[in-house]
Design a protein around this motif. Sequence first.
Motif, PDB file in Angstrom:
ATOM      1  N   ARG A  67       0.855  -1.186   0.000  1.00 51.48           N
ATOM      2  CA  ARG A  67       0.000   0.000   0.000  1.00 51.48           C
ATOM      3  C   ARG A  67       0.889   1.233   0.000  1.00 51.48           C
ATOM      4  O   ARG A  67       1.803   1.333   0.815  1.00 51.48           O
ATOM      5  N   ARG A  84       1.644   2.996   7.952  1.00 60.12           N
ATOM      6  CA  ARG A  84       0.568   2.542   8.823  1.00 60.12           C
ATOM      7  C   ARG A  84      -0.689   3.331   8.512  1.00 60.12           C
ATOM      8  O   ARG A  84      -0.626   4.460   8.000  1.00 60.12           O
ATOM      9  N   THR A  99      -3.446   2.160  15.523  1.00 61.49           N
ATOM     10  CA  THR A  99      -2.962   1.636  14.251  1.00 61.49           C
ATOM     11  C   THR A  99      -3.848   0.481  13.812  1.00 61.49           C
ATOM     12  O   THR A  99      -3.951  -0.534  14.506  1.00 61.49           O
ATOM     13  N   GLU A 101      -3.742  -0.814  10.386  1.00 57.71           N
ATOM     14  CA  GLU A 101      -2.936  -1.611   9.463  1.00 57.71           C
ATOM     15  C   GLU A 101      -1.526  -1.029   9.447  1.00 57.71           C
ATOM     16  O   GLU A 101      -1.334   0.166   9.694  1.00 57.71           O
ATOM     17  N   GLU A 103       2.820  -1.871   7.838  1.00 59.39           N
ATOM     18  CA  GLU A 103       3.736  -2.754   7.097  1.00 59.39           C
ATOM     19  C   GLU A 103       5.123  -2.122   7.039  1.00 59.39           C
ATOM     20  O   GLU A 103       5.269  -0.902   6.953  1.00 59.39           O
ATOM     21  N   ALA A 129       2.679  -9.432  10.553  1.00 57.53           N
ATOM     22  CA  ALA A 129       1.664  -8.643   9.851  1.00 57.53           C
ATOM     23  C   ALA A 129       1.023  -7.642  10.795  1.00 57.53           C
ATOM     24  O   ALA A 129       0.677  -7.965  11.938  1.00 57.53           O
ATOM     25  N   ASP A 130       0.890  -6.421  10.328  1.00 60.60           N
ATOM     26  CA  ASP A 130       0.232  -5.328  11.037  1.00 60.60           C
ATOM     27  C   ASP A 130       1.017  -4.798  12.232  1.00 60.60           C
ATOM     28  O   ASP A 130       0.517  -3.952  12.971  1.00 60.60           O
ATOM     29  N   ASP A 132       3.327  -2.318  13.993  1.00 61.13           N
ATOM     30  CA  ASP A 132       3.593  -0.923  13.671  1.00 61.13           C
ATOM     31  C   ASP A 132       5.104  -0.693  13.619  1.00 61.13           C
ATOM     32  O   ASP A 132       5.779  -0.781  14.651  1.00 61.13           O
ATOM     33  N   TYR A 191      -3.367   7.726   6.319  1.00 60.89           N
ATOM     34  CA  TYR A 191      -2.204   6.934   5.906  1.00 60.89           C
ATOM     35  C   TYR A 191      -0.951   7.721   6.248  1.00 60.89           C
ATOM     36  O   TYR A 191      -0.810   8.888   5.857  1.00 60.89           O
TER      37      TYR A 191
END
Length: 266
Positions: A67, A84, A99, A101, A103, A129-130, A132, A191
Amino acid sequence: MVQVVALVFAGIFLLFGGIVLSRAGELDDRSETISELASAGDEPIEPGGEATVSGPVHVLEPASPTRTGPQPNGGDSAALWAWRVRRKENAPNGTRWRTAEAELTIGEFAIDHSWDRVRVDATTLATDADDDPFDSPELFLGEPETESYLGDLGPVNRFLERTGLASEDGVISDLEFTVNVGGKTTMPDKYQATVVRDADELVIRGELTKTADGYVLRGTEETPLIIATGSLEDQREQVRSSVRLRRAGGGVFVGIGLLVAVLAVL
């Protein structure tokens, strides 16, 4: 019975104060690491042990984040991409950002340290995964460099965000001048990202080895790989401020707990 209840409350205050002071100690260790990284120079490096290298990045294979945010990003030259998505949600004592999401994506790159080119093996920095990346103990990224809302702000919230009053660190960050629906709010997600591109400066600590292809810096169990970017001085001051605040708060809770315990046994 009253004495037992008082001792229970004293124990709660002492426990909470101890947790806060423990967190202050962790942040103090982080401050020391920042100081060590900031003091590293461009002296010649020797393989076979811990080393700190600093200098401009030379991207060999760019990072490929899943993303990249709503704005054009020019990600073809990214050595490291940390992002994030922050979401504002209702909480018992107001609203808070969390947070939703996150990566960390790292490509293949090298650091031009003085006259040496050092390839960085960052495979040990792979995160769950996920997780922060801005809270990682192995990353010193400071505050995210860019931020974009993933939706439209209302007129009042737009004004408060522009003035800084309702930002995450703002004076009234816990307030939202819109309608809350269940556990969510109408504030759009945002974002946030920090991207390290070709020729940006990095400071990295790890174990240095020499191979047939040149120097390689990697993380080991004894010497985890640590990456820092941005102003280390600003990061150090922010961490020190947090340490002072937590020590003061933890001391207050411990003091109250001791006072309540003494009064309970008198």
